[in-house]
Motif scaffolding. Structure first.
Motif, mmCIF file in Angstrom:
data_model
loop_
_atom_site.group_PDB
_atom_site.id
_atom_site.type_symbol
_atom_site.label_atom_id
_atom_site.label_comp_id
_atom_site.label_asym_id
_atom_site.label_seq_id
_atom_site.Cartn_x
_atom_site.Cartn_y
_atom_site.Cartn_z
ATOM 1 N N ASP A 165 45.446 40.942 -50.958
ATOM 2 C CA ASP A 165 44.109 40.380 -51.137
ATOM 3 C C ASP A 165 43.867 39.132 -50.295
ATOM 4 O OD1 ASP A 165 45.898 38.777 -52.454
ATOM 5 O OD2 ASP A 165 44.721 38.580 -54.302
ATOM 6 N N LEU A 166 44.742 38.834 -49.351
ATOM 7 C CA LEU A 166 44.560 37.640 -48.533
ATOM 8 C C LEU A 166 43.375 37.814 -47.584
ATOM 9 C CD1 LEU A 166 45.691 34.839 -47.746
ATOM 10 C CD2 LEU A 166 46.970 35.997 -45.944
ATOM 11 N N ASP A 167 42.417 36.903 -47.658
ATOM 12 C CA ASP A 167 41.222 36.957 -46.814
ATOM 13 C C ASP A 167 41.275 35.787 -45.830
ATOM 14 O OD1 ASP A 167 38.766 37.301 -45.662
ATOM 15 O OD2 ASP A 167 37.620 36.620 -47.414
ATOM 16 N N HIS A 168 41.413 36.097 -44.548
ATOM 17 C CA HIS A 168 41.494 35.031 -43.547
ATOM 18 C C HIS A 168 40.211 34.891 -42.738
ATOM 19 C CE1 HIS A 168 42.755 38.689 -41.323
ATOM 20 N NE2 HIS A 168 42.169 38.107 -40.284
ATOM 21 N N ALA A 169 39.197 35.651 -43.079
ATOM 22 C CA ALA A 169 37.946 35.617 -42.321
ATOM 23 C C ALA A 169 37.323 34.223 -42.362
ATOM 24 C CB ALA A 169 36.962 36.645 -42.883
ATOM 25 N N GLY A 170 36.982 33.702 -41.186
ATOM 26 C CA GLY A 170 36.319 32.417 -41.084
ATOM 27 C C GLY A 170 37.194 31.210 -41.368
ATOM 28 N N LYS A 171 38.494 31.406 -41.477
ATOM 29 C CA LYS A 171 39.392 30.311 -41.821
ATOM 30 C C LYS A 171 40.252 29.895 -40.630
ATOM 31 C CE LYS A 171 39.624 31.662 -46.688
ATOM 32 N NZ LYS A 171 40.502 32.045 -47.829
ATOM 33 N N ASN A 172 40.767 28.677 -40.741
ATOM 34 C CA ASN A 172 41.710 28.181 -39.744
ATOM 35 C C ASN A 172 43.121 28.583 -40.154
ATOM 36 O OD1 ASN A 172 39.856 26.791 -38.026
ATOM 37 N ND2 ASN A 172 39.724 25.149 -39.552
ATOM 38 N N VAL A 173 43.798 29.266 -39.248
ATOM 39 C CA VAL A 173 45.129 29.800 -39.540
ATOM 40 C C VAL A 173 46.136 29.215 -38.554
ATOM 41 C CG1 VAL A 173 46.533 31.884 -39.756
ATOM 42 C CG2 VAL A 173 44.096 31.956 -40.350
ATOM 43 N N VAL A 174 47.270 28.790 -39.079
ATOM 44 C CA VAL A 174 48.390 28.377 -38.230
ATOM 45 C C VAL A 174 49.542 29.340 -38.476
ATOM 46 C CG1 VAL A 174 50.113 26.604 -37.734
ATOM 47 C CG2 VAL A 174 47.748 25.948 -38.167
ATOM 48 N N VAL A 175 50.013 29.957 -37.410
ATOM 49 C CA VAL A 175 51.171 30.857 -37.478
ATOM 50 C C VAL A 175 52.360 30.115 -36.883
ATOM 51 C CG1 VAL A 175 52.142 33.067 -36.779
ATOM 52 C CG2 VAL A 175 49.686 32.883 -37.258
ATOM 53 N N ILE A 176 53.362 29.849 -37.698
ATOM 54 C CA ILE A 176 54.545 29.138 -37.224
ATOM 55 C C ILE A 176 55.550 30.162 -36.707
ATOM 56 C CG2 ILE A 176 56.411 27.550 -37.815
ATOM 57 C CD1 ILE A 176 54.714 26.557 -40.132
ATOM 58 N N GLY A 177 55.900 30.050 -35.438
ATOM 59 C CA GLY A 177 56.853 30.983 -34.843
ATOM 60 C C GLY A 177 56.381 31.433 -33.481
ATOM 61 N N SER A 178 57.291 32.065 -32.750
ATOM 62 C CA SER A 178 56.940 32.542 -31.400
ATOM 63 C C SER A 178 57.556 33.890 -31.093
ATOM 64 C CB SER A 178 57.414 31.519 -30.349
ATOM 65 O OG SER A 178 58.825 31.351 -30.424
ATOM 66 N N GLY A 179 58.077 34.561 -32.121
ATOM 67 C CA GLY A 179 58.695 35.862 -31.911
ATOM 68 C C GLY A 179 57.687 36.995 -32.007
ATOM 69 N N ALA A 180 58.207 38.209 -32.140
ATOM 70 C CA ALA A 180 57.366 39.394 -32.126
ATOM 71 C C ALA A 180 56.322 39.382 -33.244
ATOM 72 C CB ALA A 180 58.238 40.641 -32.242
ATOM 73 N N THR A 181 56.702 38.887 -34.419
ATOM 74 C CA THR A 181 55.750 38.875 -35.538
ATOM 75 C C THR A 181 54.589 37.931 -35.263
ATOM 76 O OG1 THR A 181 57.524 39.393 -37.102
ATOM 77 C CG2 THR A 181 55.491 38.469 -38.006
ATOM 78 N N ALA A 182 54.880 36.718 -34.803
ATOM 79 C CA ALA A 182 53.836 35.741 -34.509
ATOM 80 C C ALA A 182 52.919 36.244 -33.400
ATOM 81 C CB ALA A 182 54.465 34.410 -34.112
ATOM 82 N N ILE A 183 53.514 36.841 -32.375
ATOM 83 C CA ILE A 183 52.731 37.329 -31.236
ATOM 84 C C ILE A 183 51.869 38.526 -31.631
ATOM 85 C CG2 ILE A 183 53.031 38.525 -29.019
ATOM 86 C CD1 ILE A 183 55.247 36.501 -28.404
ATOM 87 N N THR A 184 52.272 39.244 -32.658
ATOM 88 C CA THR A 184 51.455 40.332 -33.189
ATOM 89 C C THR A 184 50.326 39.795 -34.066
ATOM 90 O OG1 THR A 184 53.322 41.864 -33.175
ATOM 91 C CG2 THR A 184 51.480 42.411 -34.610
#
Length: 491
Positions: A171-190
């Motif tokens: 149920d996570l809704d990220h629409a219109g929000k500021n998101v920070v993804v910590i990491g630089s591997g395959a998951t973050a790049i996806t």
């Protein structure tokens, strides 16, 4: 009564399904069962449900050699892969052999009876026991129960939503929000280009950059060929072509790291103009850590569109509204995604004992990339780190079937990779210096420095060896006639 099968496979993901198929194909007289702790087929592809989850290998090498990949995408979404695995398992009668909701806890080997006694915990807390002559662990090498999250200062003060990709809330809704993804591997790049479609802004916060390479999301040549040629033929040719390209590029990177680095950084720099070059330059050589694939350049497009950016910095602390960095900058974040890695485990976190003595996985040496020194009739399916998992996995699936046939042909009850063999010096099981591998260094089995104890990351050499393997090399065999029960009958 305790159930008994000839072969017990643990894990109903890609590895377990492939192992079951090769067993049916090459050793059809053997009975088997598959134990799966979850309630669905798919393994990794059923567990991970974060936005944009996809393969980071082409599907012609990641899919099964025996079941052509017919989807037009060469880099496939997680849902498509999961459907492919479910369809394959049903088509070949493997699904009916799977017992879901079984969390394997212990596996005890008896040399007197040449059997493994395997105990599993069910959802209601009860225990189920099954015996088998051969145990095949196909559950991979990372924990399904927890991912890796560093101990970030001030994390308890953060008021936004904190998510690890391994346990993505439906149920996570990220629409219109500021998101920070910590990491630089395959998951973050996806995650970055996928979440950027709806978020106000997505920032990938990395401590160290990663090498990335754009690859077409589909293969137009293969897709056209499927219309006119047998699908299996097209699949075989595409699989070989992608395998040669992938392994060949890896070998080029290792042989000529400076040239490879210049090529990769040049391509990335042209694709993301305006991005700080320091954020694009890893401090290590290509393939010291896994190279990440960007299908169709989606990462580049998101950055160029201004929907996403990349920040290279270190975290000072979490604040109620985001993350404070060492540079003095503050990243406002409604959602923080900790794409900070996996937690590796050995032997599926199963407590393994041999004649009452507990096995320490780190004391073991890996035999032919799949069995272990001093451990009878047990194999562990582990894929490549520098190419598709399935390229190596299929070699192990075939080997196990041939091994079982070798037992029957010679009257053997079991075999033991010789614990007193010459291993050479110790080497890492996984030949990368990534953080998730380094953290597990004292847990995983080891590689030797000479064959058959050396774990190589070379599909060409492993394929050659598989065709010419000596099943008796550095093995101790015990005949069925020499088991205590057999001797007692003679007396």
């Amino acid at each position: 009564m305790t159930d008994h099968v000839d072969v017990l496979i643990v894990g109903a993901g890609l590895s377990g399904i492939g192992a079951a198929y090769r067993l049916q194909e090459r050793a059809p007289g053997r009975t088997y069962a598959v134990l799966e702790q979850r309630d669905a087929i798919g393994g990794t592809w059923d567990l991970f449900r974060y936005p944009g989850v996809r393969s980071d290998s082409d599907m012609y090498t990641l899919s099964f050699p025996f079941e052509p990949w017919t989807h037009p995408k060469a880099i496939a979404d997680g849902a498509d892969i999961r459907q492919y695995l479910e369809t394959t398992a049903a088509k070949h009668g493997i699904a009916e052999k799977i017992r879901f909701g079984r969390r394997v806890a212990t596996a005890d080997w008896s040399s007197d009876t040449a059997t493994w006694t395997v105990s599993s915990t069910l959802a209601d807390g009860s225990t189920e026991t099954i015996t088998a002559n051969f145990l095949y662990l196909c559950s991979g090498y990372y924990s399904y129960d927890e991912g890796y999250t560093p101990d970030f200062p001030g994390l308890e003060s953060y008021e936004g939503e904190l998510v690890h990709p391994q346990f993505w809330p439906e149920d996570l809704d990220h629409a219109g929000k500021n998101v920070v993804v910590i990491g630089s591997g395959a998951t973050a790049i996806t995650l970055l280009p996928s979440m950027a479609q709806d978020a106000a802004k997505v920032t990938m916060l990395q401590r160290t950059p990663t090498y990335v390479l754009s690859q077409p999301g589909s293969d137009p040549v293969a897709n056209v060929a499927k219309r006119f040629l047998p699908k299996q033929l097209v699949h075989n040719v595409a699989r070989l072509r992608y395998a040669v390209m992938t392994v060949g590029f890896y070998m080029f990177c290792r042989a000529f790291p400076r040239v490879a680095r210049a090529i990769l950084l040049g391509l990335t720099g042209k694709s993301m103009p305006g991005v700080d070059r320091a954020s694009l330059k890893p401090p290590y050589k290509p393939w010291d850590q896994r190279l990440c694939v960007v299908p169709g350049g989606d990462l580049y497009k998101a950055v160029r569109a201004g929907k996403a950016d990349i920040v290279t910095d270190r975290i000072t602390e979490f604040t109620p509204k985001g993350i404070a960095l060492q540079s003095g900058e503050h990243l406002d974040a409604d959602i923080v995604v900790t794409a900070t890695g996996l937690k590796l485990v050995a032997l599926g976190q199963i407590d393994v004992t041999i004649d009452g003595t507990k096995v320490d996985p780190h004391e073991l040496y890996t035999y032919k990339g799949q069995m272990f020194s001093g451990v009878p009739n047990l194999a562990w399916c582990v894929g490549y780190t520098n190419a598709s998992w399935t390229l190596r996995a299929d070699l192990t699936w075939k080997y196990v079937a041939d091994y079982l046939n070798h037992l029957d042909a010679n009257g053997y009850a079991y075999g033991i990779p010789d614990p007193a063999a010459d291993f050479g010096h110790d080497e890492r099981l996984l030949d990368l210096n990534s953080g998730y591998i380094a953290r597990a260094d004292e847990l995983l089995p080891r590689s030797g420095a000479r064959t058959p104890w050396k774990v190589r990351q070379n599909w060409f050499l492993d394929t050659w060896d598989a065709k010419h393997t000596d099943l008796d090399e550095d093995m101790i065999w015990v005949r069925t006639a020499d088991l205590p029960a057999a001797r007692a009958e003679v007396v």
